[in-house]
Structures are given as structure tokens and as C-alpha cells.
Design an enzyme around this catalytic site. Structure first.
Site, PDB file in Angstrom:
ATOM      1  N   ASP A  68      -5.205  -6.428  -1.233  1.00 38.52           N
ATOM      2  CA  ASP A  68      -6.152  -5.799  -0.306  1.00 38.52           C
ATOM      3  C   ASP A  68      -7.141  -6.836   0.235  1.00 38.52           C
ATOM      4  O   ASP A  68      -7.875  -6.564   1.184  1.00 38.52           O
ATOM      5  CB  ASP A  68      -6.937  -4.689  -1.028  1.00 38.52           C
ATOM      6  CG  ASP A  68      -6.390  -3.303  -0.708  1.00 38.52           C
ATOM      7  OD1 ASP A  68      -5.764  -3.154   0.359  1.00 38.52           O
ATOM      8  OD2 ASP A  68      -6.595  -2.394  -1.514  1.00 38.52           O
TER       9      ASP A  68
ATOM     10  N   LYS B 125       1.842   4.315   1.627  1.00 40.03           N
ATOM     11  CA  LYS B 125       2.042   2.921   1.204  1.00 40.03           C
ATOM     12  C   LYS B 125       3.339   2.789   0.415  1.00 40.03           C
ATOM     13  O   LYS B 125       4.075   1.822   0.571  1.00 40.03           O
ATOM     14  CB  LYS B 125       0.821   2.450   0.391  1.00 40.03           C
ATOM     15  CG  LYS B 125      -0.397   2.237   1.268  1.00 40.03           C
ATOM     16  CD  LYS B 125      -1.685   1.996   0.498  1.00 40.03           C
ATOM     17  CE  LYS B 125      -2.863   1.921   1.489  1.00 40.03           C
ATOM     18  NZ  LYS B 125      -4.167   1.801   0.838  1.00 40.03           N
TER      19      LYS B 125
ATOM     20  N   GLN C 143      -6.685   2.307  -4.768  1.00 39.56           N
ATOM     21  CA  GLN C 143      -7.041   3.092  -3.592  1.00 39.56           C
ATOM     22  C   GLN C 143      -8.525   3.467  -3.643  1.00 39.56           C
ATOM     23  O   GLN C 143      -9.013   3.960  -4.645  1.00 39.56           O
ATOM     24  CB  GLN C 143      -6.156   4.356  -3.535  1.00 39.56           C
ATOM     25  CG  GLN C 143      -6.320   5.157  -2.272  1.00 39.56           C
ATOM     26  CD  GLN C 143      -5.956   4.369  -1.009  1.00 39.56           C
ATOM     27  OE1 GLN C 143      -4.933   3.696  -0.954  1.00 39.56           O
ATOM     28  NE2 GLN C 143      -6.816   4.421   0.002  1.00 39.56           N
TER      29      GLN C 143
END
Ligand code: NAD
Length: 285
Positions: free
Chosen positions: A121, A54, A98
Site C-alpha cells: 500500500d 482486490k 484494509q
């Protein structure tokens, strides 16, 4: 008949090139650029690879990005105070944590502390709720990437019988909402579903995300079905495969995503798109 490959890597590069152009222009004009904060808690090996990728993607398009690493011993209070600081940081427009989180911390508890404006997200209850009410704001990355990939290939999914195998919060459930939004008749199945193959054989579009290598075989599907393989499984020999038995599927499906090179690159690209979206929509001028 063999299936046409839905090339996620190619589309990801194309979208990233466009984002890079926008950011280059901003940099030339000395304007603020989008910033992404990536939080890693604990020592999960796959998570470390994902956050590294990422960050690389952010660098490629010219975003600012910063990784915050914490031991799994960190307490909830401390994580929440870090999130609060990032929520107020004017240089940060997207925050992601994460997953999976260490056992003692629940994902929902933490993900709702991220401002919904920086929830790149798309897991915040407000963003998920808006998608549920057909009014999407920031959308979950993997489902959004899949919708964009289908659009790129001009596949008209309205009215299709769509089947999702796997009902997780990060893939299956938001995917169900995306497909409903796109006008599919949508069925979602999971580990407790009985007679899964009764659903499989009727589906025009199948999206599978269960984390079981080679689970779905071509002999079960309707001829010409579209197959989207979200699974990422590392075999003992180190090879990465999806949840689909690609060889058997390739001969029977009309379109199929490869693993690697299908959904994975689209997921990271959605993260970049979401960060740019949050930046444009919510940054304080
Ligand atoms: P998860 O473990 O949270 O959820 C798995 C889901 O599959 C559950 O709903 C479970 O009920 C269902 N399931 C398990 N066995 C089943 C069976 N036999 N029949 C029907 N349903 C079954 O997993 P997740 O986080 O959603 O991830 C799933 C897979 O997708 C993993 O391989 C993961 O690595 C991959 N993944 C890929 C991307 C990407 O960008 N390509 C993104 C996220 C997850």
C-alpha cells in the site's frame, strides 16, 4: 469544448493483461508466483467490498491471495503477531490492511509493523520517506495510479500549477509528493483552508479526494484544467458519484476522470503492480 475522458478502466485492463502474461509464464515453468495477504479487521461494509474486489483482481492476474478476517475485538498484540508471521512467510510478497481500522487501533502503529519490503500500500514510514526524498520505492496505490493514467494520455504535467484538495495520509499527502516529483508547483488544501476557490481558479491540474458528492463545480475552474476525481460517494439512490460535479466540469475541463471507471480501477491495478514489484525486488531466490 468538452473534456477528454481519462479512461482508468481501459488502462487498468491493459496493465493487468501484461501482469497476467508474466504470471502465466511463471506458472508454466513451475516457478513461484506473487502472493498477497489481505487483512480485514471489523465489519465495515465498504471495506468488505474493497477486499473482495482486490481478491478478484489477484485471481484475474493469477496471483496467490489470502484474506485474513478478524473481529474488531481483536487486540493489537494479536494483529502484530499475525503481521510478523506474514512478514516471514515466503509465499507472501505483499501485505495490506484494509482501512479504516477500528478506533482503538491507530493506522500508523500497525502499518509500520508490516515489513517495508511487503508494504504494497506504500504507507510504511520508510516508503513514504523515500518518496519524500525523491527516491521512491513502493508507492501509495492511488497517487501512483493517477500518475500512470496521466502518463498513458501523454499529459505533460511538469511545471503545472497542481492543486490537491484533501490532505489524507492515503491520498492527498502521497499525491503531493508524487506531483512534486513530477515537477509540478504543488499546493495542498484541506478542511481548514480559507478561500479554497482562490486556489481552484489558478490550478492547471486539480486532484480532489474529500468524500463529498458533487463538491467541485465546473464554474470555479480555469478553462482547460485537468480534473482528477478520487472521491467515491454512494448516494441515497445507490448511485456512485465522485467529488466533482461531472456535468458542469465536462464542458470546461480539458481532461477528466469519470466515477466510476477512472481512479478506482487504477488504484487496484497499482496494488497488483506493487505486489509484483515487491516480489521481483525482494523475494528470496
Ligand atoms: P479522509 O476523510 O481521510 O480525508 C478527507 C480530506 O478532505 C481531509 O484532508 C479533509 O481535511 C479534506 N476535506 C474535507 N472537506 C473539505 C473541504 N470542504 N474542502 C477542502 N478539503 C476538505 O478521506 P480519504 O480516505 O482521503 O478519501 C477521500 C475520498 O476519496 C473518499 O470519497 C474515498 O472513498 C475516496 N477514495 C477513493 C479511492 C480510489 O481508489 N478511487 C482511494 C481512496 C479514497
Amino acid at each position: 469544448m468538452v473534456a477528454q475522458i481519462l479512461d482508468g478502466l481501459k488502462l487498468a485492463k491493459k496493465i493487468q493483461k501484461k501482469i497476467k502474461k508474466i504470471i502465466c509464464k511463471r506458472k508454466k515453468n513451475n516457478l513461484i508466483i506473487p502472493g498477497l495477504a489481505i487483512i480485514l479487521i471489523g465489519n465495515n461494509t465498504s471495506s468488505k467490498i474493497y477486499i473482495k474486489n482486490k481478491k478478484i483482481a489477484c485471481n484475474k492476474v493469477g496471483f496467490l491471495s489470502k484474506i485474513y478476517k478478524f473481529s474488531e475485538k481483536i487486540n493489537k498484540k494479536k494483529i502484530i503477531s499475525i503481521i510478523k508471521k506474514l512478514n516471514n512467510n515466503k509465499l507472501i510478497h505483499g501485505i495490506l490492511i484494509q482501512l479504516p481500522l477500528p478506533n482503538k487501533i491507530t493506522t500508523l502503529e500497525i502499518s509500520k509493523k508490516i515489513s517495508y519490503k511487503k508494504d504494497v500500500d506504500g504507507f510504511h514510514p520508510l516508503n513514504m520517506g523515500l518518496l519524500c526524498q525523491r527516491n521512491p520505492n513502493i508507492r501509495s496505490c492511488t497517487p501512483l495510479g493517477i500518475i500512470n493514467l496521466l502518463k498513458e494520455y501523454k499529459i505533460k504535467i511538469k511545471g503545472m500549477n497542481a492543486l490537491i484538495i484533501g490532505a489524507s495520509n492515503i491520498v492527498g499527502r502521497p499525491m503531493m509528493l508524487e506531483l512534486l516529483l513530477a515537477g509540478c508547483t504543488t499546493t495542498i488544501t484541506h478542511r481548514f483552508t480559507k478561500n479554497l476557490y482562490e486556489y481552484v481558479k489558478k490550478a492547471d491540474l486539480i486532484i480532489i479526494a474529500i468524500g463529498k458528492p458533487n463538491f467541485l463545480h465546473g464554474k470555479w475552474i480555469k478553462k482547460g484544467a485537468i480534473i482528477i476525481d478520487v472521491g467515491i460517494n454512494r448516494l441515497e439512490n445507490g448511485k456512485i458519484v465522485g467529488d466533482v460535479n461531472f456535468k458542469s466540469m465536462y464542458k470546461k475541463a480539458s481532461y477528466i476522470t469519470p466515477v466510476p471507471g477512472g481512479v478506482g480501477p487504477m488504484t487496484i491495478t497499482s496494488l497488483l503492480q506493487n505486489t509484483l514489484y515487491s516480489f521481483k525486488k525482494y523475494q528470496k531466490k
